[in-house]
Design a protein around this motif. Structure first.
Motif, PDB file in Angstrom:
ATOM      1  N   LEU A  72      32.783 -20.957 -10.806  1.00  0.00           N
ATOM      2  CA  LEU A  72      33.386 -21.428 -12.057  1.00  0.00           C
ATOM      3  C   LEU A  72      34.192 -22.708 -11.837  1.00  0.00           C
ATOM      4  CD1 LEU A  72      34.705 -17.978 -13.319  1.00  0.00           C
ATOM      5  CD2 LEU A  72      32.530 -19.089 -13.877  1.00  0.00           C
ATOM      6  N   ARG A  73      34.720 -22.827 -10.641  1.00  0.00           N
ATOM      7  CA  ARG A  73      35.643 -23.910 -10.306  1.00  0.00           C
ATOM      8  C   ARG A  73      34.903 -25.216 -10.018  1.00  0.00           C
ATOM      9  NH1 ARG A  73      38.375 -27.215 -10.097  1.00  0.00           N
ATOM     10  NH2 ARG A  73      40.325 -27.745  -9.051  1.00  0.00           N
ATOM     11  N   ARG A  74      33.647 -25.097  -9.489  1.00  0.00           N
ATOM     12  CA  ARG A  74      32.950 -26.295  -9.021  1.00  0.00           C
ATOM     13  C   ARG A  74      32.081 -26.910 -10.120  1.00  0.00           C
ATOM     14  NH1 ARG A  74      30.106 -24.656  -4.473  1.00  0.00           N
ATOM     15  NH2 ARG A  74      31.384 -25.871  -3.055  1.00  0.00           N
ATOM     16  N   PRO A  75      32.484 -28.103 -10.621  1.00  0.00           N
ATOM     17  CA  PRO A  75      31.621 -28.756 -11.614  1.00  0.00           C
ATOM     18  C   PRO A  75      30.390 -29.325 -10.923  1.00  0.00           C
ATOM     19  CG  PRO A  75      33.539 -30.130 -11.103  1.00  0.00           C
ATOM     20  CD  PRO A  75      33.669 -28.895 -10.266  1.00  0.00           C
ATOM     21  N   VAL A  76      29.232 -29.182 -11.545  1.00  0.00           N
ATOM     22  CA  VAL A  76      28.024 -29.722 -10.928  1.00  0.00           C
ATOM     23  C   VAL A  76      27.696 -31.105 -11.486  1.00  0.00           C
ATOM     24  CG1 VAL A  76      27.064 -27.435 -10.467  1.00  0.00           C
ATOM     25  CG2 VAL A  76      26.514 -28.607 -12.619  1.00  0.00           C
ATOM     26  N   SER A  77      28.484 -31.531 -12.488  1.00  0.00           N
ATOM     27  CA  SER A  77      28.184 -32.809 -13.120  1.00  0.00           C
ATOM     28  C   SER A  77      29.501 -33.440 -13.570  1.00  0.00           C
ATOM     29  CB  SER A  77      27.286 -32.573 -14.335  1.00  0.00           C
ATOM     30  OG  SER A  77      27.282 -33.702 -15.183  1.00  0.00           O
ATOM     31  N   ILE A  78      29.530 -34.782 -13.668  1.00  0.00           N
ATOM     32  CA  ILE A  78      30.748 -35.423 -14.168  1.00  0.00           C
ATOM     33  C   ILE A  78      30.846 -35.265 -15.682  1.00  0.00           C
ATOM     34  CG2 ILE A  78      31.166 -37.132 -12.337  1.00  0.00           C
ATOM     35  CD1 ILE A  78      29.600 -39.135 -14.176  1.00  0.00           C
ATOM     36  N   ASP A  79      29.747 -34.878 -16.295  1.00  0.00           N
ATOM     37  CA  ASP A  79      29.730 -34.632 -17.735  1.00  0.00           C
ATOM     38  C   ASP A  79      30.235 -33.210 -18.001  1.00  0.00           C
ATOM     39  OD1 ASP A  79      29.243 -34.260 -20.378  1.00  0.00           O
ATOM     40  OD2 ASP A  79      27.082 -34.648 -20.281  1.00  0.00           O
ATOM     41  N   GLY A  80      31.448 -33.104 -18.567  1.00  0.00           N
ATOM     42  CA  GLY A  80      32.055 -31.790 -18.789  1.00  0.00           C
ATOM     43  C   GLY A  80      31.223 -30.871 -19.654  1.00  0.00           C
ATOM     44  N   LYS A  81      30.366 -31.450 -20.491  1.00  0.00           N
ATOM     45  CA  LYS A  81      29.554 -30.629 -21.384  1.00  0.00           C
ATOM     46  C   LYS A  81      28.602 -29.720 -20.602  1.00  0.00           C
ATOM     47  CE  LYS A  81      26.756 -31.065 -25.581  1.00  0.00           C
ATOM     48  NZ  LYS A  81      25.710 -30.135 -25.182  1.00  0.00           N
ATOM     49  N   VAL A  82      28.141 -30.200 -19.452  1.00  0.00           N
ATOM     50  CA  VAL A  82      27.201 -29.395 -18.654  1.00  0.00           C
ATOM     51  C   VAL A  82      27.862 -28.076 -18.274  1.00  0.00           C
ATOM     52  CG1 VAL A  82      25.877 -29.268 -16.495  1.00  0.00           C
ATOM     53  CG2 VAL A  82      25.964 -31.413 -17.790  1.00  0.00           C
ATOM     54  N   MET A  83      29.103 -28.150 -17.805  1.00  0.00           N
ATOM     55  CA  MET A  83      29.801 -26.926 -17.411  1.00  0.00           C
ATOM     56  C   MET A  83      30.176 -26.081 -18.623  1.00  0.00           C
ATOM     57  SD  MET A  83      29.749 -26.461 -14.228  1.00  0.00           S
ATOM     58  CE  MET A  83      30.933 -25.218 -13.752  1.00  0.00           C
ATOM     59  N   ARG A  84      30.629 -26.766 -19.697  1.00  0.00           N
ATOM     60  CA  ARG A  84      30.998 -25.996 -20.905  1.00  0.00           C
ATOM     61  C   ARG A  84      29.799 -25.206 -21.427  1.00  0.00           C
ATOM     62  NH1 ARG A  84      33.740 -30.703 -22.277  1.00  0.00           N
ATOM     63  NH2 ARG A  84      32.178 -31.309 -23.826  1.00  0.00           N
ATOM     64  N   ASP A  85      28.649 -25.889 -21.507  1.00  0.00           N
ATOM     65  CA  ASP A  85      27.446 -25.202 -22.004  1.00  0.00           C
ATOM     66  C   ASP A  85      27.038 -24.061 -21.065  1.00  0.00           C
ATOM     67  OD1 ASP A  85      27.474 -26.916 -24.079  1.00  0.00           O
ATOM     68  OD2 ASP A  85      25.732 -28.119 -23.446  1.00  0.00           O
ATOM     69  N   GLN A  86      27.159 -24.355 -19.757  1.00  0.00           N
ATOM     70  CA  GLN A  86      26.772 -23.327 -18.793  1.00  0.00           C
ATOM     71  C   GLN A  86      27.680 -22.097 -18.902  1.00  0.00           C
ATOM     72  OE1 GLN A  86      24.126 -22.902 -16.257  1.00  0.00           O
ATOM     73  NE2 GLN A  86      25.066 -20.949 -16.776  1.00  0.00           N
ATOM     74  N   LEU A  87      28.966 -22.334 -19.032  1.00  0.00           N
ATOM     75  CA  LEU A  87      29.880 -21.192 -19.103  1.00  0.00           C
ATOM     76  C   LEU A  87      29.722 -20.465 -20.439  1.00  0.00           C
ATOM     77  CD1 LEU A  87      33.028 -22.492 -17.178  1.00  0.00           C
ATOM     78  CD2 LEU A  87      30.971 -21.369 -16.324  1.00  0.00           C
ATOM     79  N   ASP A  88      29.395 -21.195 -21.507  1.00  0.00           N
ATOM     80  CA  ASP A  88      29.071 -20.523 -22.771  1.00  0.00           C
ATOM     81  C   ASP A  88      27.856 -19.616 -22.591  1.00  0.00           C
ATOM     82  OD1 ASP A  88      31.111 -21.421 -24.364  1.00  0.00           O
ATOM     83  OD2 ASP A  88      30.035 -23.217 -25.034  1.00  0.00           O
ATOM     84  N   ARG A  89      26.888 -20.139 -21.837  1.00  0.00           N
ATOM     85  CA  ARG A  89      25.676 -19.358 -21.580  1.00  0.00           C
ATOM     86  C   ARG A  89      26.042 -18.040 -20.866  1.00  0.00           C
ATOM     87  NH1 ARG A  89      20.198 -19.526 -19.461  1.00  0.00           N
ATOM     88  NH2 ARG A  89      19.663 -17.379 -19.937  1.00  0.00           N
TER      89      ARG A  89
END
Lengths: 271, 287
Positions: free
Chosen positions: B179-196
């Motif tokens: 959860l802590r490690r972003p895989v992209s500089i685009d925050g939306k990628v992580m937000r969408d992934q965590l929503d998923r």
């Protein structure tokens, strides 16, 4: 999972655990080599354990169905064990989708299995309580977050009381049962089964010895002792009987031909 | 411990084991079965171990030699034909290494999938954007963008098993690192992934638990791994674990039990599924 504050998350898998030994007898795969070893050792001295484990599961199903068909919509199952299909909530919610089921177990691993895998109907409730059967105050308090104890509850302890000792052993299993039953509303059911030495004393004595040596005290009880659990309650027909004989379905009648199962079963109603 | 290069389907594994049981029930040794087939006894062993695909004429001869009644032989032949059908993943053979196709077959046949993921969101729960970011970081130079897209498509195709009728139960333990490690500089990628992940955890057949930092070390210090359990009671659980250039499929009782024990300790120590939703939601709001 509802956990009393400060409840220890003790996990010791270096010794056999009765729930996982039972799982091996049922043909499950949620057991470790130490559990399998004890399960096999007991099987060697008491050849009835495999059908005994199956018979207890089937009794739980028939008793749960009986209670649900009699109109009971709340179920409290203490000593749930490793999930094995069909589970209690599936039976209860197949009769009444809005049935509320609370599972209680003292082992964190067993309980997490129940929590992960036992999902109820959307209309019903399926909850999990982490507490020991020897601590009725905690179980009743946490169960009361989901169940209404002013209305009937089917309380089941299936194949559990033989792990609980008498007053002289520090458990006072009859006192515990009384505490639970006192908390139930009129019309509630008590569903019990437990191992007895009455039918095959030598085999049961040896099995008990294996359990004890593995660190799990084991208390088979004669008929009179088992009968005492139902004091003040009205036993449903056919009364107390070896487990396959309790309102048997054709499959149970067929299973009886395999031989005796040294386990008593009974279901009673609180007047 | 066995490393498989060929990839039998789970059906072939089941049928191989069943053939062995029928042979043993008939009281025949492998040599005797081999004589009926006019082959070396090693061939019988390879058939039973699903190292070679089952040939229908072999099945006929063997089952007749074992005294299996005709209607059962016919049923077995039907099952064999079914098991020999190539899986849907064959069309990804350009990017699918042999050692991974067995994995795809296993997860598609499993009734229960339990896994431990210390680094990334489990593949079955990844969004395409998250998967792409992980793959781009994970391939060092020798994979072009087209191959990455093929890998992403394969991963998305694998996820269909979660929405099919009678999906398997997926029970994953992820380390908080995931959860802590972003895989992209685009925050939306992580937000969408965590929503998923939050959506998935609402479904009745997905259980997600986080092993939190605050709970200290846990027994999952090895590589990520998965444990597959099948509806067929005769099939043992199987453990899959990857390394840089291949994978191991473990099915011995002792090795599987050790992995089961680690998963069980971790599940007891990790946050409950309910609490995990809150943790994921907190991280989600931080991206």
């Amino acid at each position: 999972m509802t956990t009393p504050e400060g409840a220890p998350t003790r996990v010791d898998t270096s010794r056999p655990h009765p729930a996982r030994v039972y799982d091996w007898w049922l043909g499950g795969k949620d057991n470790y080599p130490v559990d399998e070893e004890l399960a096999r050792r007991i099987l060697a001295v008491d050849g009835t354990v495999l059908r005994g484990a199956r018979a207890n599961r089937r009794f739980m199903q028939r008793a749960t169905r009986t209670a649900a068909e009699a109109g009971i919509r709340q179920f409290l199952d203490i000593g749930t064990g490793i999930p094995t299909e069909p589970n209690l909530h599936q039976i209860a919610q197949s009769v009444a989708p809005d049935a509320k089921v609370v599972y209680a177990d003292n082992d964190p691993i067993v309980l997490r299995h129940a929590q992960a895998l036992l999902r109820g109907t959307p209309e019903g409730t399926t909850e999990y309580v982490h507490a020991d059967a020897r601590d009725p105050e905690t179980i009743l308090r946490l169960a009361a977050e989901s169940l209404d104890f002013t209305r009937p509850v089917a309380l089941s302890l299936v194949a559990l009381t033989h792990y609980l000792g008498d007053a002289t052993d520090g458990d006072d299993v009859h006192g515990l049962l009384k505490t639970y039953v006192d908390a139930l509303a009129p019309g509630s059911y008590l569903v019990l089964s437990q191992v007895t030495p009455d039918l095959s004393p030598d085999a049961i004595a040896k099995a008990a010895e294996h359990f004890r040596r593995s660190g799990t005290p084991f208390f088979p009880r004669p008929l009179a002792e088992f009968h005492r659990f139902f004091d003040g309650l009205e036993l449903l027909g056919p009364g107390i009987i070896p487990v396959y004989g309790w309102r048997p379905e054709p499959e149970d009648v067929a299973a009886q031909a395999e031989g005796i199962v040294p386990v008593y079963a009974g279901v009673a109603r609180k007047p | 411990m066995s490393e498989r290069r060929a990839a039998p389907t789970v059906g072939q594994v089941v049928l191989g084991r069943r053939l062995q049981e029928l042979r043993e029930a008939a009281g025949l040794k492998r040599e005797e079965a081999a004589r009926a087939l006019r082959v070396a006894s090693a061939t019988v062993r390879r058939v039973e171990m699903a190292e070679v695909s089952l040939k229908i004429p072999y099945v006929h001869v063997l089952l007749t030699a074992y005294g299996v009644p005709e209607d059962e032989v016919a049923m077995f032949v039907d099952l064999t034909e079914e098991a020999n059908e190539p899986g849907w993943w064959q069309r990804f053979s350009d990017v699918l290494p042999d050692w991974f196709s067995m994995h795809v077959s296993l997860e598609g046949s499993a009734r229960l999938i339990r896994s431990y993921e210390p680094h990334f969101v489990p593949g079955l729960l990844q969004t395409p954007e998250y998967a792409r970011a992980v793959m781009e970081a994970g391939t060092i130079g020798h994979t072009g963008p087209e191959a990455v897209e093929r890998h992403v498509s394969l991963r998305m195709a694998r996820q269909k098993l979660l929405t099919r009728e009678h999906p398997p139960h997926l029970w994953v333990i992820i380390d908080e690192t995931v959860l802590r490690r972003p895989v992209s500089i685009d925050g939306k990628v992580m937000r969408d992934q965590l929503d998923r992940l939050l959506d998935a955890s609402e479904s009745g057949h997905v259980t997600i638990q986080v092993a939190e930092f605050r709970d200290g070390p846990h027994p999952g210090t090895s590589a990520p791994f998965e444990l597959f359990r099948f509806a067929e009671p005769e099939l043992p659980d199987m453990v899959y674990t990857e390394y840089l250039t291949g994978a191991l499929y473990l099915d011995s009782r002792r090795e599987v039990a050790s992995h089961l024990e680690v998963l069980d300790h971790m599940t007891a120590g990790a946050a409950s599924a309910q609490r995990t939703k809150e943790i994921i939601a907190e991280y989600r709001d931080g991206y």
